[in-house]
Design a protein around this motif. Structure first.
Motif, PDB file in Angstrom:
ATOM      1  N   VAL A 161     -31.893  22.061  57.595  1.00 12.01           N
ATOM      2  CA  VAL A 161     -32.051  23.513  57.720  1.00 12.01           C
ATOM      3  C   VAL A 161     -31.267  24.208  56.601  1.00 12.01           C
ATOM      4  O   VAL A 161     -31.764  25.136  55.961  1.00 12.01           O
ATOM      5  CB  VAL A 161     -31.586  24.003  59.113  1.00 12.01           C
ATOM      6  CG1 VAL A 161     -31.544  25.521  59.169  1.00 12.01           C
ATOM      7  CG2 VAL A 161     -32.508  23.467  60.202  1.00 12.01           C
ATOM      8  N   ALA A 162     -30.048  23.724  56.343  1.00  6.52           N
ATOM      9  CA  ALA A 162     -29.235  24.296  55.268  1.00  6.52           C
ATOM     10  C   ALA A 162     -29.957  24.138  53.929  1.00  6.52           C
ATOM     11  O   ALA A 162     -30.002  25.062  53.107  1.00  6.52           O
ATOM     12  CB  ALA A 162     -27.866  23.617  55.225  1.00  6.52           C
ATOM     13  N   LEU A 163     -30.565  22.965  53.721  1.00  8.01           N
ATOM     14  CA  LEU A 163     -31.292  22.716  52.481  1.00  8.01           C
ATOM     15  C   LEU A 163     -32.514  23.624  52.377  1.00  8.01           C
ATOM     16  O   LEU A 163     -32.817  24.184  51.319  1.00  8.01           O
ATOM     17  CB  LEU A 163     -31.725  21.238  52.430  1.00  8.01           C
ATOM     18  CG  LEU A 163     -32.316  20.747  51.122  1.00  8.01           C
ATOM     19  CD1 LEU A 163     -31.249  20.760  50.028  1.00  8.01           C
ATOM     20  CD2 LEU A 163     -32.902  19.345  51.269  1.00  8.01           C
ATOM     21  N   GLY A 164     -33.206  23.798  53.512  1.00  4.00           N
ATOM     22  CA  GLY A 164     -34.376  24.672  53.545  1.00  4.00           C
ATOM     23  C   GLY A 164     -34.002  26.097  53.186  1.00  4.00           C
ATOM     24  O   GLY A 164     -34.697  26.746  52.386  1.00  4.00           O
ATOM     25  N   LEU A 165     -32.898  26.589  53.739  1.00  6.70           N
ATOM     26  CA  LEU A 165     -32.453  27.951  53.427  1.00  6.70           C
ATOM     27  C   LEU A 165     -32.102  28.048  51.939  1.00  6.70           C
ATOM     28  O   LEU A 165     -32.465  29.009  51.261  1.00  6.70           O
ATOM     29  CB  LEU A 165     -31.233  28.320  54.278  1.00  6.70           C
ATOM     30  CG  LEU A 165     -31.543  28.684  55.732  1.00  6.70           C
ATOM     31  CD1 LEU A 165     -30.256  28.837  56.531  1.00  6.70           C
ATOM     32  CD2 LEU A 165     -32.361  29.972  55.805  1.00  6.70           C
ATOM     33  N   PHE A 166     -31.408  27.032  51.421  1.00 15.11           N
ATOM     34  CA  PHE A 166     -31.032  27.027  50.005  1.00 15.11           C
ATOM     35  C   PHE A 166     -32.278  27.100  49.124  1.00 15.11           C
ATOM     36  O   PHE A 166     -32.406  27.967  48.265  1.00 15.11           O
ATOM     37  CB  PHE A 166     -30.226  25.757  49.698  1.00 15.11           C
ATOM     38  CG  PHE A 166     -30.053  25.492  48.232  1.00 15.11           C
ATOM     39  CD1 PHE A 166     -29.161  26.242  47.488  1.00 15.11           C
ATOM     40  CD2 PHE A 166     -30.794  24.497  47.600  1.00 15.11           C
ATOM     41  CE1 PHE A 166     -29.000  26.014  46.128  1.00 15.11           C
ATOM     42  CE2 PHE A 166     -30.642  24.259  46.246  1.00 15.11           C
ATOM     43  CZ  PHE A 166     -29.748  25.022  45.512  1.00 15.11           C
TER      44      PHE A 166
END
Ligand code: HEM
Ligand code: SF4
Ligand code: FES
Lengths: 252, 229
Positions: free
Chosen positions: B207-212
């Motif tokens: 999820v963090a990667l997706g937001l990034f």
């Protein structure tokens, strides 16, 4: 003996005369060490040499030497109990090292664990946490009565996993924040899981975590270093369970 | 003991406010992605839609967000200071087993995000960084009305290398903060066990990667000239 290869090791050991002494590292040579020596027996050998040379032996905590009492407590090359999975210092053997190795040995370092001398720290803060709620005050009867209370096996197993904690404090020593959440989480969970402990569960979690803070332990930031340091493999799921118990206790 | 002075209570407040900001970040990204044209009228229409809500709702929402940010920062700093003294002296040999760069630097990635927040609000909300391209003073037609030119402001901003660089850098900080923070939320709330935790850690990082990736795509495509005003 002749077929035993021996090792010579360099030890860099923390020496500190008292709580107020600043302390410093001293270098020693451990000679004639075999792979069958336990880590503590290796230190016994070094201490014998020191005594013969009229020097102060290295002071360290130990008792059972069979991995069940939780007294032995050393940071070896930066890792609590030497970093071998599920192993206390007394159960760590010299076969894990090789001839010529340099080994750093330090005491547990945490705000709540003042150093008494050399490698011995005062862990009575853990006792204070227990005294503030790590018990049940209801009458649990005799052995037969215990067996009369039906507890599903999965629940009993879970409580036993938590009860494996030997109170050594490696989790505190391994935590960058000096937090005692794994120890307290294990004790809170062990009792909260069982019918005899449920009655006082909310009082217990509130009091034990309050004492934890009063004793100077830090706060959890979920690094999970405690779980890596624990010689009994206590899982951080018990910290999650304690957090859950704490939330529940707010509404109790 | 008061909830707000207890160790776990303060952690829970950090976790809830942090996760509320994650939810905001997800919704904010979905709204911003209208810049790629899936909404009729693009980001100008989306911005107009938000601003046409009743003022009390807008201001109420902003106040709640501000309170959330303040609580998160307050306890973040307080807990970090307490924890710094938790181990009075470092070990001679550092041997970290489970802690990560992200988990050890939450206060720094968080501080970068706080700085970025101030810059971002000055840039696109108060529009004082480049007043000449401010959307509020450059109205453009949308359907049958005149609306602020948000698209023009964003594109003009991200054409500048340094502006794009600041945004991309802040999103790296966001990725690091959330790669630890999301799973930390579940652990702190007590919503994890030994079976679910490895999954939560992976999904949280994803999820963090997706937001990034979602957020950096906007300055990146504009700076590269792929997305034009
Ligand atoms: C504005 C400045 C910020 C500061 C100073 C800050 C600081 C911190 C600190 C010190 C922690 C505790 C680290 C830990 O316990 O592991 C933390 C946790 C967290 N932060 Fe932030 N942060 C900020 C912004 C944000 C933003 C913008 C988000 C989301 C988009 C966020 C989401 C989280 C989450 C989910 C956690 C985990 C909660 C927990 O500890 O269980 N933070 N933050
Ligand atoms: S949880 Fe593990 S490391 Fe901590 S005191 Fe108990 S046995 Fe020792
Ligand atoms: S001496 Fe008892 S556990 Fe090591």
């Amino acid at each position: 003996m002749s077929d035993h290869k021996t090792m010579t090791l360099t030890l860099i050991v923390w020496r500190q005369k008292s709580a107020n002494d600043p302390g410093k590292f001293e270098t020693y040579t451990a000679k004639n060490i075999t792979e069958h020596h336990s880590f503590l027996e290796m230190l016994d050998c070094v201490n014998e040499d020191l005594i013969h040379a009229d020097k102060d032996p290295i002071v360290f905590d130990h008792d059972c030497r069979e991995g069940i009492c939780g007294m032995c407590s050393q940071i070896i090359n930066g890792a609590a109990h030497g970093g071998q999975e599920r192993t206390t210092v007394c159960q760590l053997h010299m076969r894990k090292f090789k001839d010529g190795d340099t080994i750093y040995i330090e005491p547990w370092r945490a705000r709540a664990f003042p150093i008494i001398r050399d490698l011995i720290v005062d862990r009575s803060a853990l006792d204070k946490i227990i005294q503030s709620g790590g018990y049940t005050s209801c009458h649990t009867g005799g052995v037969a009565d215990g067996n009369a209370i039906l507890i599903p096996k999965a629940v009993a197993d879970e409580a036993m996993d938590a009860a494996q904690c030997i109170g050594c404090g490696a989790c505190v020593a391994g935590c960058p924040n000096g937090a005692a959440m794994l120890f307290t989480g294990a004790k809170v969970s062990q009792l909260a899981l069982l019918p005899q402990g449920k009655g006082e569960a909310s009082m217990r979690v509130k009091n034990m975590t309050k004492t934890m803070t009063e004793c100077g332990f830090g706060n959890c930031t979920n690094h999970y270093e405690c779980m890596a340091a624990c010689p009994k493999g206590i899982n951080v799921k018990f910290i999650a369970r304690m957090n859950r118990e704490f939330l529940k206790a707010q509404f109790a | 003991m008061q909830f707000t002075s207890s160790s776990i209570g303060r952690k829970i407040l950090m976790a809830i406010t942090g996760q509320a900001m994650v939810l905001f970040a997800v919704v904010h990204l979905l709204g911003n992605s209208s810049i790629f044209g899936w909404l009729n009228g693009g980001i100008n229409a989306y911005a107009e839609h938000l601003h046409s809500m009743p003022l009390p709702i807008i201001m109420g929402f902003r106040l709640v967000l501000l309170a959330i940010v303040c609580v998160h920062i307050w306890f973040g700093i307080q807990l970090t200071i307490e924890n710094r003294g938790g181990r009075p002296q470092e070990y001679a040999v550092k041997s970290t087993q489970k802690a990560t760069f992200a988990s050890e630097n939450m206060i720094w990635t968080g501080s970068l995000l706080a700085l970025f927040l101030v810059y971002h609000l000055a840039h696109f909300t108060f529009q004082v960084i480049n007043p000449e391209t401010a959307a509020l003073s450059n109205l453009v037609p949308l359907h049958d009305m005149m609306v602020p030119n948000v698209m023009g402001m964003v594109v003009a901003g991200f054409k500048n290398f340094f502006v794009s660089f600041i945004y991309a850098g802040a999103m790296v900080a966001l990725f690091l903060h959330l790669s630890h923070g999301i799973q930390s939320f579940f652990q702190t709330m007590g919503w994890s066990c030994d079976k679910s935790q490895p999954v939560i850690i992976k999904v949280g990082t994803l999820v963090a990667l997706g937001l990034f990736l979602g957020y950096v795509t906007i300055p990146l495509t504009i700076f590269a000239g792929i997305l034009k005003g």
